[in-house]
Design a protein around this motif. Sequence first.
Motif, PDB file in Angstrom:
ATOM      1  N   SER A   1       0.842  -1.186   0.000  1.00 46.20           N
ATOM      2  CA  SER A   1       0.000   0.000   0.000  1.00 46.20           C
ATOM      3  C   SER A   1       0.881   1.241   0.000  1.00 46.20           C
ATOM      4  CB  SER A   1      -0.915  -0.005   1.225  1.00 46.20           C
ATOM      5  OG  SER A   1      -0.130  -0.079   2.386  1.00 46.20           O
ATOM      6  N   ASP A   2       0.298   2.334  -0.410  1.00 51.96           N
ATOM      7  CA  ASP A   2       1.074   3.563  -0.490  1.00 51.96           C
ATOM      8  C   ASP A   2       1.289   4.170   0.888  1.00 51.96           C
ATOM      9  OD1 ASP A   2       1.481   3.358  -3.089  1.00 51.96           O
ATOM     10  OD2 ASP A   2       0.025   4.874  -3.727  1.00 51.96           O
ATOM     11  N   PHE A   3       0.325   3.945   1.743  1.00 48.91           N
ATOM     12  CA  PHE A   3       0.511   4.438   3.111  1.00 48.91           C
ATOM     13  C   PHE A   3      -0.232   3.511   4.053  1.00 48.91           C
ATOM     14  CE2 PHE A   3      -2.827   6.835   1.022  1.00 48.91           C
ATOM     15  CZ  PHE A   3      -3.916   6.596   1.836  1.00 48.91           C
ATOM     16  N   SER A   4       0.236   3.492   5.263  1.00 50.65           N
ATOM     17  CA  SER A   4      -0.376   2.559   6.205  1.00 50.65           C
ATOM     18  C   SER A   4       0.003   2.944   7.626  1.00 50.65           C
ATOM     19  CB  SER A   4       0.127   1.139   5.919  1.00 50.65           C
ATOM     20  OG  SER A   4      -0.258   0.299   6.971  1.00 50.65           O
ATOM     21  N   TRP A   5      -0.893   2.626   8.553  1.00 52.92           N
ATOM     22  CA  TRP A   5      -0.568   2.779   9.970  1.00 52.92           C
ATOM     23  C   TRP A   5       0.095   1.495  10.455  1.00 52.92           C
ATOM     24  CZ3 TRP A   5      -0.542   6.943  13.032  1.00 52.92           C
ATOM     25  CH2 TRP A   5      -1.197   8.084  12.578  1.00 52.92           C
TER      26      TRP A   5
ATOM     27  N   VAL B   1       5.928   3.389  20.126  1.00 55.89           N
ATOM     28  CA  VAL B   1       5.353   4.360  19.194  1.00 55.89           C
ATOM     29  C   VAL B   1       4.326   3.682  18.292  1.00 55.89           C
ATOM     30  CG1 VAL B   1       7.372   5.862  19.096  1.00 55.89           C
ATOM     31  CG2 VAL B   1       7.191   3.936  17.509  1.00 55.89           C
ATOM     32  N   ILE B   2       3.488   4.540  17.736  1.00 61.43           N
ATOM     33  CA  ILE B   2       2.583   4.120  16.663  1.00 61.43           C
ATOM     34  C   ILE B   2       3.046   4.908  15.444  1.00 61.43           C
ATOM     35  CG2 ILE B   2       0.209   4.218  15.851  1.00 61.43           C
ATOM     36  CD1 ILE B   2      -0.481   4.346  18.929  1.00 61.43           C
ATOM     37  N   SER B   3       3.175   4.243  14.307  1.00 64.60           N
ATOM     38  CA  SER B   3       3.800   4.936  13.182  1.00 64.60           C
ATOM     39  C   SER B   3       2.871   5.002  11.988  1.00 64.60           C
ATOM     40  CB  SER B   3       5.082   4.205  12.781  1.00 64.60           C
ATOM     41  OG  SER B   3       5.920   4.084  13.899  1.00 64.60           O
ATOM     42  N   PHE B   4       3.106   6.064  11.230  1.00 66.04           N
ATOM     43  CA  PHE B   4       2.410   6.157   9.955  1.00 66.04           C
ATOM     44  C   PHE B   4       3.476   6.181   8.860  1.00 66.04           C
ATOM     45  CE2 PHE B   4       0.551   8.592   6.430  1.00 66.04           C
ATOM     46  CZ  PHE B   4      -0.547   7.803   6.183  1.00 66.04           C
ATOM     47  N   ALA B   5       3.360   5.258   7.926  1.00 67.36           N
ATOM     48  CA  ALA B   5       4.364   5.160   6.866  1.00 67.36           C
ATOM     49  C   ALA B   5       3.733   5.558   5.538  1.00 67.36           C
ATOM     50  CB  ALA B   5       4.889   3.732   6.775  1.00 67.36           C
ATOM     51  N   ARG B   6       4.492   6.354   4.765  1.00 64.14           N
ATOM     52  CA  ARG B   6       3.983   6.741   3.445  1.00 64.14           C
ATOM     53  C   ARG B   6       5.112   6.603   2.431  1.00 64.14           C
ATOM     54  NH1 ARG B   6      -0.156   9.844   1.330  1.00 64.14           N
ATOM     55  NH2 ARG B   6      -0.886  10.611   3.343  1.00 64.14           N
ATOM     56  N   LYS B   7       4.778   5.989   1.315  1.00 64.62           N
ATOM     57  CA  LYS B   7       5.777   5.855   0.255  1.00 64.62           C
ATOM     58  C   LYS B   7       5.905   7.190  -0.462  1.00 64.62           C
ATOM     59  CE  LYS B   7       5.346   0.938  -0.664  1.00 64.62           C
ATOM     60  NZ  LYS B   7       4.638  -0.071  -1.462  1.00 64.62           N
ATOM     61  N   ILE B   8       7.135   7.495  -0.821  1.00 65.90           N
ATOM     62  CA  ILE B   8       7.354   8.765  -1.521  1.00 65.90           C
ATOM     63  C   ILE B   8       7.829   8.455  -2.939  1.00 65.90           C
ATOM     64  CG2 ILE B   8       8.646  10.913  -1.528  1.00 65.90           C
ATOM     65  CD1 ILE B   8       8.819  10.682   1.482  1.00 65.90           C
ATOM     66  N   TYR B   9       7.156   9.113  -3.864  1.00 70.04           N
ATOM     67  CA  TYR B   9       7.457   8.870  -5.271  1.00 70.04           C
ATOM     68  C   TYR B   9       8.085  10.113  -5.877  1.00 70.04           C
ATOM     69  CZ  TYR B   9       4.402   4.831  -4.783  1.00 70.04           C
ATOM     70  OH  TYR B   9       3.847   3.669  -4.377  1.00 70.04           O
TER      71      TYR B   9
ATOM     72  N   LEU C   1      10.637   6.069   1.742  1.00 65.03           N
ATOM     73  CA  LEU C   1       9.496   5.822   2.636  1.00 65.03           C
ATOM     74  C   LEU C   1       9.704   6.702   3.863  1.00 65.03           C
ATOM     75  CD1 LEU C   1       7.064   3.725   3.208  1.00 65.03           C
ATOM     76  CD2 LEU C   1       8.700   2.718   4.794  1.00 65.03           C
ATOM     77  N   VAL C   2       8.677   7.510   4.163  1.00 60.24           N
ATOM     78  CA  VAL C   2       8.799   8.322   5.375  1.00 60.24           C
ATOM     79  C   VAL C   2       7.910   7.707   6.452  1.00 60.24           C
ATOM     80  CG1 VAL C   2       6.992   9.950   4.668  1.00 60.24           C
ATOM     81  CG2 VAL C   2       8.708  10.650   6.341  1.00 60.24           C
ATOM     82  N   VAL C   3       8.474   7.595   7.638  1.00 61.93           N
ATOM     83  CA  VAL C   3       7.728   7.001   8.748  1.00 61.93           C
ATOM     84  C   VAL C   3       7.649   8.031   9.867  1.00 61.93           C
ATOM     85  CG1 VAL C   3       7.679   5.176  10.469  1.00 61.93           C
ATOM     86  CG2 VAL C   3       8.505   4.693   8.155  1.00 61.93           C
TER      87      VAL C   3
END
Lengths: 648, 434
Positions: A213-217, A232-240, A249-251
Amino acid sequence: MKNSRKAGSNHINAVPPYVRGPKPPPCSAAPRAGNCAPCGAGDGGIRLSLAKGVRAIRRFIQPFKNFQIGHVFFGSFAGFIIVVLVIVIGVSYQFSVREMVRSTSYYQQNNLNQLDKQLNIQMTEIENISLAISRNSNLQAYMDKKEADSYTRFKNASRMTFDLSNIAFSMPIIQSIRVYVDDPPGSDVQGPVRFIELGELNREQWHGTVDNSDFSWIGQHVITTNKGDVPVISFARKIYTPGYEYKALVVLDIKASDIIKLIQGEDPHSNRVLLDLGLRAVTYTGDIRSQQYIDTVQDLIDNYQVNMNSKGNIRYHDSLVVWSKLFSSDWILMEVTPWSKITKGSVRTAIVLFSIGLIAVIIALVMTLILAKQFTKPIIILLKSMNNFSLGKKDKPDVNDYQNEFGALFKGYAVLVDRTTELYASLEEQYRKQKEAEIQALQAMINPHFLYNTLDQLNWMAIEAGEEKMSRVLELMGRMFRIGLSNGESMITVEKELTHLECYLQIQQIRWGENLGYAIDVPEPIRAMYIPKLTLQPFVENAIIHGFHGRDTGLIVITAVQSQGDIHFTISDNGVGISGNWQQQKQRNTGGYGIRNVRERMIAYYGPAYDIGISSNPNRGTLVSVRIPEVTEKPALAGGSYVENSHN
Amino acid sequence: MKKLSRSVTLSIAVCMVFVLLAACGSNNETPSSAEKPGEGAGNAESAKLRIVWWGSQARHDATKMVLDLYTKNNPGITFEPDFSGFDSYWDKLATQSAAKNAPDMIQMDAQYFNEYAARNQLADLSSGINVNDLDPNLLSAGKYQDKLFAIPIGSNPFGIVYNKAAIEKMGFGAPGDNWTWDELFQLARDIQPKLEKGKYALRDFTVDGEVYEMFQLSKGKGALSTPDGKLNVDEATWLEWCKVFAELRAEGVVPPAEISVSEKKYDPQLDLLLNGKVLIKQSYASDYPSWESVQPGVFGLAKAPRSTQAGGYIKPAMYWAISANSDHIEQSKKFIDFFINDKEAADILGVTRGVPVSTQILDYLQPKLNDAAKAQLGLINATKADANPFTVGPKGFGIFIVDFNKVGAEVIFDRITPEQAYQDIVKHWEADIK
């Protein structure tokens, strides 16, 4: 008529109460009414115990009739209060539990809704920030221009670090920002921003979550910082890149403690879990482990047909499960409350009610005891004085301060005692009189011997003098005396009475000669019956003395018939009859005395129902009728049994 | 008999009613009476103090232990510590101050002190803290417009740290107290051939404004700013400085630019001294335990090299300041008083914030000092002899130094010439110092 006659005959047979010997205590005087009834004959142990059991059961069927009033009063009142108390406690407990569940789930629902809203805002903000980071020009520049000279890369890296650091500093909820990128620049180990080789991503436990997925918790996990291990709880997002190449990927690492604080809301002791739309437990607070939440949710969905994508509540085993998911939210908040915690208030209420009730019951019991004592006290006093009643001492209950029904009862009892005492006194008087009469009769029994002897001597003197008529008279007189005395008995057979009558008539015939006629027509059965002596003679004497006064002839007819258990005697003559005022005259002549004597004796023996009837026609004759009951046995002790009127 | 028993039962019933009432009454009273002392204590004593500092792990650990000690001695006072490295520290503090969310207690540095004091961010500390045992000259560094806003608790000479073990192994002696910059550069040139590839004798100081300041001081040209807040970068000296390092870079005695800028101080992997990529670099005395704690007994401290005169100075350091916006100023003052004057705290802190400034505490600690502390004390004593006066930069000086270093980075990447760099420095000064 029939009733009174029967009563009369009973009275004749009845034994006077004072000669019966010692009486058993009257039933009413016994403390337990059931005891005096002679039901258990006392033969055979089995029958006895059976009877006992039956008696015990009967006692419980009608406790108001069988147990002591005080105990029944106390017991029933206490039982009533206890039953009411138990019902009140039970109902209020049930009611308050239901109410607690309703209000708890309502408020929890609202609370969770609010929290879900806040959480959604917070999480959306994080997502938006990650979006902003993915568009950050310095980051894009660093990613894109890999072939740039080292100074440019250094400059881009510094700017990128500065930008990301400032984002982390300005949002305290962000613990750190991790950037997975090829050929990462160095990062300050104490700073909030870390750059990591993109290839290292596969080492992270959670990399599977972001692969597709492009982003996910990413659910709660632990990272190492200069301040130690931090959950921690993280949110990850792919960077294009602009060319749509996946380059980084930024977390964003969110402090789990902040999210936990958020879902805790005002209540730090609640058991809450934050689920994402895939029903994965992102983080939780309270005693329950995340896996348990996941199992619970799965069970609820599989077996309870629960829709987690809305809001609701359900009782799950021994806990209340409430959840909320707002329409616009990507998060489900669920709270699990132990059932015991919900019912705690109700249990406390019940305990308080019970304690108050217990004290109230004790007070009520004491009051009831006092009341019961007060109510039964006069009854016990009355009972005691009844038990102690005897003729000798006249102690009436010494209470006169009761003005109510008890007062009336006491007064009534006093009157009863007075009357009983009076009755005994009159009975004693009558007994004394009877004794006197007996003594008189005994004395009379002595006199006749002297009379017989004298009459015998007179007879001999008359025979010697050749006075046959006189001799005959004397002989008849002797027979009359014998019957008249009859050994002092007052009841004689009709036969004897008639013999006595004939002797008298024969004496009169000697004087009157053929001019006086008489006829006696009495059937044989009647002759064997008993009659008070000298009942008929006074009427015959009256007929001769008054009826034939001044006449030469006269006829007397005596008959008797049986009728309805009575005997009817009639004495008729053909004399002058009785003048209208004979009642006034009777005081002055013997005939009047004779009739009155007979009448009084009849009343004494048989009661006022039996009387003498007299009818007369001037110059045609007089008809006297006497009615007595049939008495076939000789009474044991004749006379005076009819006591009721005797003292009047 | 009967009357007696009835009166007894009645009195029992009455007693029970009273007991019941009493029980209810006491139930109602208990919580209210229990709450009051709690509230009172809350108002007077309990506070959660936020405290921030920068430094290495050794300093973090010691400081946290002192916080715990203080909490133990003063129940009700708790701390929310936050700590980081020097660079990100100021970024974060700037963000927090802008949000009026500065911590209660702030570790302050001379470079930034004037700026925060001038912006009225700091509370007046003239009373409430015992400073009798502190050197008045040192204390004056914490004054702004004659008012005390910060308490410097370390005297921090700037000098050189070197990999003593490696250099001695190669047969070179320890630098003396009177060594010169030329001797330093020569030493570096002598060492370099003996090093394997990818390792360098000396750090490239072009990107370190503070080291250049020492160089300028040793040339008798003064500090980077004048005491009245004017720019004082001598162009000729700057050009000489750039030229020296351009040569050293060309010779491979200092590392290439990208390695120089990749340094992350104190990071065992990214600190060039700690990861062994360079053998000599600059250090404050108070930094020394940070090196020493990672690789004990490896490093040595040397006095700042001289030229025509001494280049060293003693920087009043590790200021404690209190945010003017703090709700707990009095409690914070008490803690700072404890921090600088308490012997138990001193035992824990040791020299993690430099040698203690309180003469009392220093006397107390003297017999206990370890090698690292002795090295620091040695540097202090060596520098003290001919130290330059310390100049606190004007407001904005801290940011100017950051920009100065960025210009240096452009120089070593050959993006600009040293002359252009000088122009840029002047421009940055005009932009940063207002």
